[in-house]
Design an enzyme around this catalytic site. Structure first.
Site: not given
Ligand SMILES: *Cc1c(COP(=O)(O)O)cnc(C)c1O
Length: 821
Positions: A351, A537-538, A543, A645, A649
């Site tokens: 990952h 995101k985190r 990022k 991911t 979404k």
């Molecule tokens: C999808 C998701 C992530 C991942 O987000 P990235 O933009 O891919 O880093 C992190 N936290 C939650 C709660 C999510 O639903």
């Protein structure tokens, strides 16, 4: 079996009976929590029937099973998902309405199961949904953490971590299985000896023994009897194993083992507790799968034919030596037989390529905590070294060794001990093969492959955005729920002005829902007619939330300077947790919040822009935020985000990607075309080139770029805070530590990309068309596609078989297509 969900009337009757039996009250007098718990119990018990059918079929047909070992499962809530997948949502909603109850109020009582940090854990959760929905026998294996990651609050503009008590009301979905408890042993000494036949034996006298007790959560698939298991292991005391005089310490140690999720998904300090957690769920999970297998087949010779194990990142890599240990020490296999079984069973997903995030443990810690396992790792290393030498590749060994610098390199152990290594997006797998693991890729050609991540479109589109789902059904029917690639049918209508208008109405509706949440919880009024620009995101330097807020700071300062400079009204949303020990990330949150306060409180500027930081990013927040977005910020430094991911979404809900060519963004543009996304900034090759030439000069950029200089100066001239040193870490990171993630280098390109997006937004038909194309092309990013690839190319899984009668019994529709299949 009589199905209480077959009609409103039987459901209402059953709910009354359940509340009365459990809480000794009439439904009318019960508390909402009691109604919620009773409803949850009814749904879980209903899943029990399908659970039974699934287990029976798997056993009777000798169906191959997958065990997905993951330290994290970010499940979120399960009530809506389970009701929808079982096809009983409407009955329950209408039955509750008859009783004067609003289903949404009960749904809101469920706590998110936040058993993870972020993307990696959410991937595991999406995979479970797809496995069950595709009729594949795939079980999750994890820890029953008593507290989730943490609950984030913003106090005095800063992140504060509060405990995430997700078990406050208990967990209605789990079933406690004390009869399947397993002993897990740590530390102590190892007595080794040879018997008269020259066979090696060892006896472990552990210093610390706990009982791992499973809690099983049913994972129900969409419109199918397939119901898999997420097994969460909790730690309990082992009565026989407490040494005299240390009872309290022992109790504390047992408690600590499953207390919480390790709150960092990027770096791993030498934390013994974390290593204990890893071995704890690995040991228990391996024991369970061995017993399941033996119960059906009576021998472990065919383990690899009937069982696949997937390691979600390196956290569960101890599966490899642990399975070796069990096969050799408990079942008398010799090394070569055991190694053959292990390597044909285990597969590993990588990952991350960030060097600081590659997991390593001090050899001494591993040896003292897990003496027998460590001994086996040494033997794996010895034999692997021999293999490399024998192949005449000694020069490659240092890059591939498992034990070096007094550390155990978990990624290398994972590659050596498995038959498949996959990255999670095309560009990421390429970097693995050509760069980070190039030696391995040439030594084991064929072992490396790519499986681009996906997200379950059921949760992230169908259930969380019912407005969009209804609209899609009207135009293209509902086949996309079962076959997400059918979303492509929407391409025939993307220019249809009627659809475009209806789509804007849906988007507006979702924006209103988000705006109402923001008003209620944060007291901020947002204008739903502005662009909703979102980054959730985190919080991590790579990022680049910092670049996002820098752009916002620039726009604000510019508008303050020049009354004639005005932008397309935009609301900027952020949502992000920072690891508690990650000082820079926390300072970036503070900057975002302080900038937000300043801008939102400025009457001149706030008509044009607002900034909203939504605390406590979690699955439930994501379900609210993502489908209201116009713009999806995916702006990581090229080469750093393995896949992402969140980007998928957002795309599924029509948001346009404003991003770099990184991770799965690359494949998103492959699907939608460059004309339906906004791509900017340095590419992986550009960054490699700058690094190679060592030509990055932040001060030159600072002096030559007045816009950027204005922003950077504002960090220290009391624009956002009375304290000029408030953002010193950020300043130092950029200007003294050379801006590792190229915020300065990409800043201008990012500004221009934003300007282009604003102009694009003004052209309503063009904008609507692009959003609709994104939805139409998002089927590829369903985790159903991902799981099909894993099942076919790595796991070799076949579908679970059910009879027509069983499907009917489980309340599933039996359509012609399935009859034919
Ligand atoms: C999808 C998701 C992530 C991942 O987000 P990235 O933009 O891919 O880093 C992190 N936290 C939650 C709660 C999510 O639903």
């Amino acid at each position: 079996m009589n199905n209480i969900f077959s009609s409103k009337e039987t459901f209402k009757e059953a709910l009354r009976a359940e509340v009365s039996a459990r809480f000794g009250r009439d439904l009318e007098d019960a508390y909402d929590e009691e109604r919620y718990l009773a409803l949850g119990a009814l749904i879980r018990d209903h899943a029990g029937n399908s659970w039974k059918l699934t287990k029976k079929s798997v056993r009777a047909n000798g169906t191959k099973q997958l065990y997905y070992f993951s330290m994290e499962f970010l499940m979120g809530r399960l009530m809506v998902n389970n009701l929808m997948n079982m096809g009983i949502y409407d009955v329950v909603r209408d039955g509750l309405a008859d009783l004067g109850l609003d289903i949404h109020n009960l749904e809101e009582l469920e706590c998110d199961a936040g058993l993870g940090n972020g993307g990696l854990g959410r991937l595991a959760a999406c995979f479970l949904d797809s496995l069950a929905s595709l009729n594949l026998a795939g079980n999750g294996n994890c820890i029953r953490y008593h507290y989730g990651l943490f609950k984030q609050e913003i106090v005095n503009d800063e992140q504060v971590e509060k405990p995430d008590c997700w078990l406050r009301l208990g967990n209605v979905w789990e079933v406690w299985k004390p009869q399947h408890a397993v002993q897990v042993k740590f530390g102590g000494t190892l007595d080794a000896y040879m018997d008269q036949f020259g066979h090696f034996h060892s006896h472990h006298n552990p210093a610390f023994v706990v009982r791992a007790v499973p809690y099983d959560v049913p994972i129900v698939g969409y419109n199918t009897p397939t119901t898999n298991t997420l097994r969460l292991w909790d730690a309990e005391v082992d009565e026989e194993s407490v040494q005299a005089g240390v009872l309290n310490k022992y109790l504390n140690d047992v408690q600590a083992l499953t207390a919480n999720v390790y709150p960092d998904d990027s770096t791993y300090e030498g934390k013994e507790l974390r290593l204990k957690q890893e071995y704890f769920f690995v040991c228990a999970g391996v024991d369970q799968l061995i017993h399941n297998h033996l119960r059906v087949y009576g021998s472990l010779d065919n383990l690899a034919e009937k069982t696949a194990i997937q390691l979600n990142d390196t956290h569960p890599v101890l599966v490899i030596p642990e399975l070796m240990r069990v096969l050799m020490d408990d079942y008398d296999y010799d090394w070569d037989q055991a190694w053959d079984i292990v390597t044909r069973t285990v597969a590993y997903t990588n990952h991350t390529i960030m060097a600081e995030a590659l997991e390593r443990w001090p050899q001494e810690m591993m040896r003292s905590l897990l003496p027998r396992v460590y001994m086996i790792i040494e033997e794996i290393e010895r034999r692997f070294h021999y293999e490399v030498q024998h192949a005449g590749k000694e020069h490659m060994f240092p890059a591939m060794s498992i034990l070096s610098n007094n550390q155990v390199n978990m990624a290398n152990l994972a590659v050596v001990g498995s038959h498949s290594v996959n990255g999670v997006a095309k560009i990421h797998s390429e970097i693995l093969i050509n760069d980070v693991m190039a030696s391995f890729a040439s030594f084991y050609p064929g072992r490396f492959n790519n499986k681009t991540n996906g997200v379950t479109h059921r949760r992230w589109l169908v259930y969380s955005n019912p407005q969009l789902t209804e609209l899609l059904k009207k135009y293209i029917g509902d086949s996309f729920i079962k076959h997400p690639e059918d979303l492509e049918k929407l391409m025939a209508y993307v220019d249809d002005p009627k659809l475009q208008e209806e789509f804007f109405e849906v988007k507006l509706e979702r924006k209103k829902i988000l705006a109402a949440y923001v008003k209620e919880h944060l007291g901020i009024e947002v204008d739903v007619n502005t662009i909703f620009d979102c980054q959730s995101k985190r919080l991590h330097a790579y990022k680049r939330q910092l670049m996002n807020i820098f752009h916002i700071m620039y726009l604000y300062l510019r508008m303050k300077q020049d009354p004639n400079y005005r932008i397309t009204p935009t609301t900027y949303f952020f949502s992000a947790k920072a690891a508690p020990g990650y000082a820079l990330a926390k300072e970036i949150i503070k900057l975002i919040v302080k900038v937000a306060n300043r801008i939102n409180g400025d009457p001149q500027v706030s008509q044009y822009m607002k900034v909203v930081f939504i605390p406590n990013y979690s699955v439930s927040i994501a379900e609210l935020l993502i489908n209201a977005a116009d713009v999806s910020e995916q702006i990581s430094t090229a080469g750093k985000e393995a896949s992402g991911t969140g980007n998928m979404k957002y795309m599924m809900n029509g948001a346009l990607t404003l991003g770099t060519l990184d991770g799965a963004n690359v494949e998103i543009v492959d699907c939608v075309g460059f004309e339906n996304a906004k791509i900017f900034g340095l590419k992986v090759e550009d960054i490699e080139c700058i690094r190679r030439e060592n030509s990055y000069d932040v001060w030159r950029i600072y002096h030559s770029n007045p816009k950027l200089r204005m922003v950077i100066d504002s960090l220290r001239n009391c624009t956002w805070s009375e304290n000029p040193n408030e953002f010193q870490l950020i300043f130092n990171d950029l200007m003294l530590h050379k801006d590792e993630f190229f915020v300065l280098a990409d800043f201008d390109a990012y500004l221009m990309a934003h300007a282009d997006v604003s102009a694009w937004y003004a052209d309503k038909p063009a904008w609507a068309r692009a959003m609709l194309v994104n939805i139409a092309k998002s089927g590829y990013f369903s985790s159903d596609r991902t799981i099909r690839e894993y099942a076919k190319e790595i796991w070799g899984l076949d579908e679970i078989k059910f009879t027509r009668q069983e499907r009917l019994e489980a309340g599933c529709t039996v359509d012609d297509e399935e009859d034919a299949a």
